[in-house]
Write a protein that holds these residues in place. Structure first.
Motif, PDB file in Angstrom:
ATOM      1  N   LYS A 102     -54.460 -69.539 -17.416  1.00 40.15           N
ATOM      2  CA  LYS A 102     -54.653 -68.121 -17.070  1.00 40.15           C
ATOM      3  C   LYS A 102     -54.459 -67.253 -18.317  1.00 40.15           C
ATOM      4  O   LYS A 102     -55.296 -66.430 -18.659  1.00 40.15           O
ATOM      5  CB  LYS A 102     -53.649 -67.674 -15.987  1.00 40.15           C
ATOM      6  CG  LYS A 102     -53.833 -68.354 -14.648  1.00 40.15           C
ATOM      7  CD  LYS A 102     -52.841 -67.857 -13.611  1.00 40.15           C
ATOM      8  CE  LYS A 102     -51.405 -68.247 -13.913  1.00 40.15           C
ATOM      9  NZ  LYS A 102     -51.168 -69.705 -13.947  1.00 40.15           N
ATOM     10  N   THR A 103     -53.312 -67.464 -18.973  1.00 40.96           N
ATOM     11  CA  THR A 103     -53.024 -66.603 -20.127  1.00 40.96           C
ATOM     12  C   THR A 103     -54.011 -66.873 -21.256  1.00 40.96           C
ATOM     13  O   THR A 103     -54.536 -65.932 -21.875  1.00 40.96           O
ATOM     14  CB  THR A 103     -51.576 -66.828 -20.604  1.00 40.96           C
ATOM     15  OG1 THR A 103     -50.715 -66.726 -19.476  1.00 40.96           O
ATOM     16  CG2 THR A 103     -51.171 -65.805 -21.638  1.00 40.96           C
ATOM     17  N   SER A 104     -54.294 -68.149 -21.515  1.00 34.15           N
ATOM     18  CA  SER A 104     -55.245 -68.471 -22.596  1.00 34.15           C
ATOM     19  C   SER A 104     -56.589 -67.809 -22.331  1.00 34.15           C
ATOM     20  O   SER A 104     -57.202 -67.218 -23.223  1.00 34.15           O
ATOM     21  CB  SER A 104     -55.447 -69.983 -22.696  1.00 34.15           C
ATOM     22  OG  SER A 104     -54.227 -70.623 -22.921  1.00 34.15           O
TER      23      SER A 104
ATOM     24  N   ASP B 131     -59.849 -77.509 -25.956  1.00 35.01           N
ATOM     25  CA  ASP B 131     -60.246 -77.054 -27.286  1.00 35.01           C
ATOM     26  C   ASP B 131     -59.097 -77.223 -28.281  1.00 35.01           C
ATOM     27  O   ASP B 131     -58.114 -76.486 -28.244  1.00 35.01           O
ATOM     28  CB  ASP B 131     -60.658 -75.567 -27.131  1.00 35.01           C
ATOM     29  CG  ASP B 131     -61.267 -74.999 -28.372  1.00 35.01           C
ATOM     30  OD1 ASP B 131     -61.346 -75.726 -29.372  1.00 35.01           O
ATOM     31  OD2 ASP B 131     -61.655 -73.816 -28.346  1.00 35.01           O
TER      32      ASP B 131
ATOM     33  N   TYR C 201     -48.698 -65.577 -27.339  1.00 33.43           N
ATOM     34  CA  TYR C 201     -50.021 -65.986 -27.816  1.00 33.43           C
ATOM     35  C   TYR C 201     -50.499 -65.063 -28.947  1.00 33.43           C
ATOM     36  O   TYR C 201     -51.058 -65.520 -29.926  1.00 33.43           O
ATOM     37  CB  TYR C 201     -51.042 -65.970 -26.672  1.00 33.43           C
ATOM     38  CG  TYR C 201     -51.010 -67.232 -25.829  1.00 33.43           C
ATOM     39  CD1 TYR C 201     -51.745 -68.355 -26.192  1.00 33.43           C
ATOM     40  CD2 TYR C 201     -50.244 -67.314 -24.676  1.00 33.43           C
ATOM     41  CE1 TYR C 201     -51.715 -69.514 -25.429  1.00 33.43           C
ATOM     42  CE2 TYR C 201     -50.211 -68.462 -23.907  1.00 33.43           C
ATOM     43  CZ  TYR C 201     -50.947 -69.569 -24.284  1.00 33.43           C
ATOM     44  OH  TYR C 201     -50.916 -70.718 -23.542  1.00 33.43           O
TER      45      TYR C 201
ATOM     46  N   GLY D 286     -50.064 -73.198 -15.323  1.00 39.94           N
ATOM     47  CA  GLY D 286     -50.484 -73.982 -16.484  1.00 39.94           C
ATOM     48  C   GLY D 286     -51.954 -74.327 -16.554  1.00 39.94           C
ATOM     49  O   GLY D 286     -52.348 -75.204 -17.308  1.00 39.94           O
TER      50      GLY D 286
HETATM   51  N1  LIG Z   1     -59.225 -74.517 -23.204  1.00 39.69           N
HETATM   52  C1  LIG Z   1     -58.071 -74.958 -23.662  1.00 39.69           C
HETATM   53  N2  LIG Z   1     -58.030 -75.888 -24.646  1.00 39.69           N
HETATM   54  C2  LIG Z   1     -56.877 -76.389 -25.102  1.00 39.69           C
HETATM   55  N3  LIG Z   1     -55.687 -75.992 -24.652  1.00 39.69           N
HETATM   56  C3  LIG Z   1     -55.654 -75.070 -23.680  1.00 39.69           C
HETATM   57  C4  LIG Z   1     -56.825 -74.507 -23.141  1.00 39.69           C
HETATM   58  N4  LIG Z   1     -56.467 -73.612 -22.176  1.00 39.69           N
HETATM   59  C5  LIG Z   1     -55.119 -73.644 -22.127  1.00 39.69           C
HETATM   60  N5  LIG Z   1     -54.631 -74.507 -23.017  1.00 39.69           N
HETATM   61  C6  LIG Z   1     -53.230 -74.841 -23.215  1.00 39.69           C
HETATM   62  O1  LIG Z   1     -52.691 -75.213 -21.956  1.00 39.69           O
HETATM   63  C7  LIG Z   1     -51.353 -74.734 -21.839  1.00 39.69           C
HETATM   64  C8  LIG Z   1     -51.248 -73.813 -20.600  1.00 39.69           C
HETATM   65  O2  LIG Z   1     -52.102 -72.711 -20.820  1.00 39.69           O
HETATM   66  P1  LIG Z   1     -51.708 -71.229 -20.366  1.00 39.69           P
HETATM   67  O3  LIG Z   1     -50.370 -70.855 -20.869  1.00 39.69           O
HETATM   68  O4  LIG Z   1     -52.839 -70.373 -20.730  1.00 39.69           O
HETATM   69  O5  LIG Z   1     -51.660 -71.468 -18.799  1.00 39.69           O
HETATM   70  P2  LIG Z   1     -51.164 -70.467 -17.641  1.00 39.69           P
HETATM   71  O6  LIG Z   1     -52.002 -70.745 -16.453  1.00 39.69           O
HETATM   72  O7  LIG Z   1     -51.141 -69.093 -18.134  1.00 39.69           O
HETATM   73  O8  LIG Z   1     -49.673 -70.984 -17.428  1.00 39.69           O
HETATM   74  P3  LIG Z   1     -48.507 -70.258 -16.544  1.00 39.69           P
HETATM   75  O9  LIG Z   1     -48.825 -70.596 -15.119  1.00 39.69           O
HETATM   76  O10 LIG Z   1     -47.276 -70.905 -17.055  1.00 39.69           O
HETATM   77  O11 LIG Z   1     -48.586 -68.809 -16.825  1.00 39.69           O
HETATM   78  C9  LIG Z   1     -51.039 -74.027 -23.136  1.00 39.69           C
HETATM   79  O12 LIG Z   1     -50.425 -74.958 -23.990  1.00 39.69           O
HETATM   80  C10 LIG Z   1     -52.423 -73.655 -23.674  1.00 39.69           C
HETATM   81  O13 LIG Z   1     -52.459 -73.476 -25.087  1.00 39.69           O
END
Ligand SMILES: Nc1ncnc2c1ncn2[C@@H]1O[C@H](COP(=O)(O)OP(=O)(O)OP(=O)(O)O)[C@@H](O)[C@H]1O
Ligand SMILES: [Mg+2]
Length: 453
Positions: A186-188, A392, A225, A183
């Protein structure tokens, strides 16, 4: 004397426009994709004789109609066909009648290919429709007399008429975004960087050279996404026999408005059988993607030390690893011990990563939580720190409204994303990306709403 043919430039609107301007061809058409080429041929607009040029930006959006199939078919029907060396490098096999060149061709060389001396009078022009695509700006280093987009193969080929060197990427660089914590973005981050990279490369004539691979097969969020559903890696599994560039390409989702390709994970974890979908499969796919794309971004599952996606895929394959951390002391301390573990000399759980491959970013940064970029650098001393992405609201809104494709980042955030791309891709093309007027630290302060002091 040979008659100049009507020319169809597939995959490079800028070249079509320049050749049209020379007035040496009765008509010059451009087709961005197999679907457009098909529509153009059905329209009956392309009179005889005709010649076809396929450039690396060509989008193979019709299953079974990749460049090799199209070029061989056209050459077999008696047309003159030129393809860029990019396609042979990625593994396509062409009929001997198809001419392959990776070099920038001058107009005289192109005319000679059609048996037309440079001094021959230009033909009476046929009404040529305006290109259907806006022409992207070209780097100034590409001379207007060149008839082929810049995808040079040797240092000598990189020389332009002006004697300068055009920016050239290393083919097939794999950039993974990984973290020991879930969370953290990473994906974002992977999606955001891939979208920016694909858009920028398209504007410099390298459309379709970025791929994004979702290796988080238990929680395949990239599709969510990007608001895409198919095809997915499950379709790749249906392929019998060896994976080829074409068979993998056929199973990539495509975002034409961005110019990005993506290998999506299984839509439902119930289908994510690790006996079938595993690091060995991703490594085979990566081998193909490396040959076909300039940049391959990988979204990863949580990179626990024992996770095989990390030990068997990311550790051996990634050329660069970007590690997002959140503004939270616990995450930072966890990141510190994880970074130490993965860079230890090779051990039973992996290790052995060259610290030079690693870069950190602070994601979801905020001004009000007592943990800014300086704190990250203090708590993680010695690690390369490359950027700050703020928490953001616009990002969240774009995700929730399914419109990531049109998200416009602020100039400061864009500049930061290009800084990150420059480091992780090592591609000089990002040097020319929109610079922010601010220095890096001022920009980060502004991103956090702290003014410019
Ligand atoms: N810079 C940002 N600004 C606002 N929200 C963000 C930002 N980066 C990530 N998020 C939000 O935080 C949450 C987790 O992000 P994300 O899914 O990219 O994490 P992850 O590391 O890929 O999670 P996982 O470990 O479950 O794969 C999502 O709701 C995403 O939209
Ligand atoms: Mg994720």
């Amino acid at each position: 004397m040979a008659t100049a043919p009507n020319l169809v430039v597939a995959g490079e609107p800028g070249v079509a426009r320049r050749l049209r301007k020379t007035g040496r061809f009765p008509a010059v058409f451009d087709a961005a994709s197999a679907a457009e080429l098909r529509a153009l041929s059905k329209s009956g607009q392309v009179g005889s004789p005709a010649a076809f040029m396929f450039a690396p930006g060509f989008v193979e959006d019709v299953p079974g109609a990749g460049v090799a199939v199209l070029a061989n078919g056209l050459a077999g029907s008696g047309f003159t066909v030129l393809v860029h060396g990019f396609f042979t490098e990625r593994g396509d096999v062409f009929d001997p009648k198809v001419r392959v060149t990776g070099r920038q061709l001058r107009l005289s060389e192109l005319l000679a290919t059609f048996g037309i001396p440079e001094s021959a009078p230009p033909p009476a022009p046929q009404a040529t429709p305006e290109p259907r695509h806006p022409t992207p700006p070209r780097p100034e280093t590409v001379p207007t007399s060149n008839a082929w987009p810049s995808r040079p193969t040797t240092p000598a080929d990189r020389r332009t008429a002006a004697g300068t060197t055009a920016p050239v990427a290393r083919r097939g660089r794999v950039v993974a975004v990984a973290s020991a914590k879930g969370g953290v973005g990473k994906t974002s981050t992977t999606v955001s960087l891939s979208v920016h990279a694909a858009k920028h490369l398209r504007t410099v004539g390298r459309a379709g050279t970025v791929a994004l691979v979702d290796t988080n097969f238990q929680q395949a969020d990239v599709a969510r996404y990007l608001n895409l559903e198919s095809p997915t890696i499950l379709d790749v599994l249906q392929e019998s026999g060896a994976l080829s560039a074409q068979s993998v390409r056929n199973h990539l989702a495509h975002l034409p408005e961005i110019g990005l390709y993506a290998l999506l994970g299984p839509p439902d974890p119930i289908n994510a059988d690790p006996a079938l979908i595993n690091s060995a499969l991703y490594r085979r796919i990566l081998a193909v993607l490396r040959a076909a794309f300039d940049l391959v971004f990988i979204d990863t599952p949580v990179a626990e030390l024992y996770h095989t996606t990390f030990t068997d895929l990311i550790l051996p394959e990634a050329d660069a690893i970007l590690v997002p951390v959140e503004p939270n002391r616990v995450t930072l301390e966890a990141a510190r011990s994880w970074l130490r573990a993965i860079t230890l000399p090779q051990h039973s759980r992996g290790g052995g990563i060259d610290p030079e491959k690693l870069s950190l970013i602070l994601n979801r940064a905020r001004a009000d939580v007592d943990c800014g970029p300086e704190d990250v650098m203090d708590l993680l001393p010695g690690w390369r720190f490359v950027g700050v992405i703020p928490d953001d609201r616009e990002w969240m809104q774009a995700v929730n409204n399914r419109r990531l494709g049109d998200l416009r980042s602020s100039p400061d955030l864009e500049a930061t994303l290009y800084d990150i791309l420059r480091v992780v891709t090592a591609d000089p093309v990002f040097e020319t990306a929109t610079p922010s007027m601010n220095g890096r630290h001022t920009r980060w302060r502004q991103l956090l709403g702290l003014g410019s002091k």
